[in-house]
Design an enzyme around this catalytic site. Structure first.
Site, PDB file in Angstrom:
ATOM      1  CE  LYS A  42     -32.428 -20.937 -32.304  1.00 31.61           C
ATOM      2  NZ  LYS A  42     -32.574 -22.335 -31.468  1.00 31.61           N
ATOM      3  NE  ARG A  94     -27.870 -19.892 -27.638  1.00 27.17           N
ATOM      4  CZ  ARG A  94     -29.587 -20.295 -27.550  1.00 27.17           C
ATOM      5  NH1 ARG A  94     -29.283 -21.387 -28.081  1.00 27.17           N
ATOM      6  NH2 ARG A  94     -30.646 -19.971 -27.511  1.00 27.17           N
ATOM      7  NE  ARG A  98     -40.636 -18.662 -27.377  1.00 29.02           N
ATOM      8  CZ  ARG A  98     -39.623 -18.526 -28.414  1.00 29.02           C
ATOM      9  NH1 ARG A  98     -38.972 -18.866 -29.523  1.00 29.02           N
ATOM     10  NH2 ARG A  98     -38.470 -18.452 -27.170  1.00 29.02           N
ATOM     11  NE  ARG A 105     -38.338 -20.557 -24.034  1.00 23.55           N
ATOM     12  CZ  ARG A 105     -37.390 -20.562 -24.912  1.00 23.55           C
ATOM     13  NH1 ARG A 105     -38.042 -21.589 -25.959  1.00 23.55           N
ATOM     14  NH2 ARG A 105     -36.526 -20.154 -24.493  1.00 23.55           N
ATOM     15  NE  ARG A 109     -33.990 -16.143 -24.761  1.00 19.73           N
ATOM     16  CZ  ARG A 109     -35.252 -15.716 -24.737  1.00 19.73           C
ATOM     17  NH1 ARG A 109     -36.653 -15.456 -24.416  1.00 19.73           N
ATOM     18  NH2 ARG A 109     -35.810 -17.241 -26.120  1.00 19.73           N
TER      19      ARG A 109
HETATM   20  P1  AMP Z   1     -32.981 -22.040 -26.834  1.00 24.67           P
HETATM   21  O1  AMP Z   1     -34.537 -22.934 -26.648  1.00 24.67           O
HETATM   22  O2  AMP Z   1     -32.272 -23.069 -27.625  1.00 24.67           O
HETATM   23  O3  AMP Z   1     -33.897 -20.671 -27.171  1.00 24.67           O
HETATM   24  O4  AMP Z   1     -32.163 -21.999 -25.286  1.00 24.67           O
HETATM   25  C1  AMP Z   1     -33.051 -21.198 -24.617  1.00 24.67           C
HETATM   26  C2  AMP Z   1     -31.684 -21.034 -22.906  1.00 24.67           C
HETATM   27  O5  AMP Z   1     -30.362 -21.965 -22.527  1.00 24.67           O
HETATM   28  C3  AMP Z   1     -30.958 -20.465 -23.828  1.00 24.67           C
HETATM   29  O6  AMP Z   1     -31.389 -18.435 -23.085  1.00 24.67           O
HETATM   30  C4  AMP Z   1     -29.587 -20.291 -22.315  1.00 24.67           C
HETATM   31  O7  AMP Z   1     -30.045 -19.549 -21.913  1.00 24.67           O
HETATM   32  C5  AMP Z   1     -29.467 -21.523 -22.189  1.00 24.67           C
HETATM   33  N1  AMP Z   1     -28.584 -22.338 -23.530  1.00 24.67           N
HETATM   34  C6  AMP Z   1     -29.523 -23.042 -24.861  1.00 24.67           C
HETATM   35  N2  AMP Z   1     -28.554 -23.769 -25.078  1.00 24.67           N
HETATM   36  C7  AMP Z   1     -27.291 -23.001 -25.045  1.00 24.67           C
HETATM   37  C8  AMP Z   1     -25.615 -22.603 -25.797  1.00 24.67           C
HETATM   38  N3  AMP Z   1     -25.649 -23.630 -26.508  1.00 24.67           N
HETATM   39  N4  AMP Z   1     -24.804 -22.411 -24.614  1.00 24.67           N
HETATM   40  C9  AMP Z   1     -25.158 -21.594 -23.559  1.00 24.67           C
HETATM   41  N5  AMP Z   1     -26.697 -21.707 -23.530  1.00 24.67           N
HETATM   42  C10 AMP Z   1     -27.304 -22.456 -24.237  1.00 24.67           C
END
Ligand code: AMP
Length: 187
Positions: A13, A88, A127, A129, A140
């Protein structure tokens, strides 16, 4: 143009949204980025969100909906937006719909990146992170299956869902994304 971009962790993404943003000149609304930066700044929201993020859990809806609402207030978002990693959950999707419908600017399209699970784990481990350790990755995925996958049906019913095959090179994937948005570009 208002686009939602969803996909399981590691689906690519980040890479693809960077290209979309450049190509379409859309403002970016990545809840992951917003929450990570709040965490770095040690704000109240950031510290709360970190407790969930560090464990690979979703941050509670009210927190996420509030940060998105704030971002949507910025004037640049009035001409459209790429929602990256949001919504999400069904609750988030409904809040977003209410917000956009009352503004008279509904979502145009929802892209979902499909990549098989073995490939996702391989990409995530490469990756490296902070939240990319094996146990966290597993959580996740579970969160994606349980909370995010139901959104696909929600958007499919509205005929705005476009599944994108996320396999192959980034160029190949981006070609498919452009094809799925071709009719929107000419408007
Ligand atoms: P991402 O960078 O989109 O993978 O997001 C990293 C982390 O941020 C996720 O594993 C969640 O803990 C939190 N997070 C990001 N977007 C959301 C969302 N829309 N709803 C809930 N948690 C989120």
């Amino acid at each position: 143009m208002r686009l939602v971009f969803i996909g399981p962790p590691g689906a690519g993404k980040g890479t693809q949204s960077a290209r979309l943003l450049q190509d379409f000149g859309l403002p970016h609304l990545s809840t992951g980025d917003i929450l990570r930066s709040a965490k770095e700044d040690r704000t109240e929201v950031g510290l709360l969100a970190a407790e969930y993020m560090d464990q690979g859990l979703l941050v509670p809806d009210p927190v996420v909906v509030a940060v998105v609402g704030e971002r949507l207030e910025s004037p640049d978002c009035s001409r459209g937006c790429l929602f990256d990693g949001f919504p999400r959950t069904l609750g988030q999707a409904r809040s977003l719909d209410e917000h956009l419908q009352s503004a008279g600017t509904p979502l145009d399209r929802v892209l979902v990146l499909d990549v098989d699970r073995d490939e996702l784990v391989r990409r995530l481990l490469a990756r490296g992170r902070g939240d990319d350790e094996l146990e966290t990755i597993r959580r996740r995925f579970d969160q994606y299956q349980e909370q995010t996958a139901p959104l696909l049906e929600y958007y499919r019913e509205r005929s705005i869902l476009r599944p994108i095959d996320g396999g192959g090179t980034p160029d190949e994937v981006y070609g498919r994304i452009r094809a799925a948005l071709e009719d929107l570009r000419v408007r």
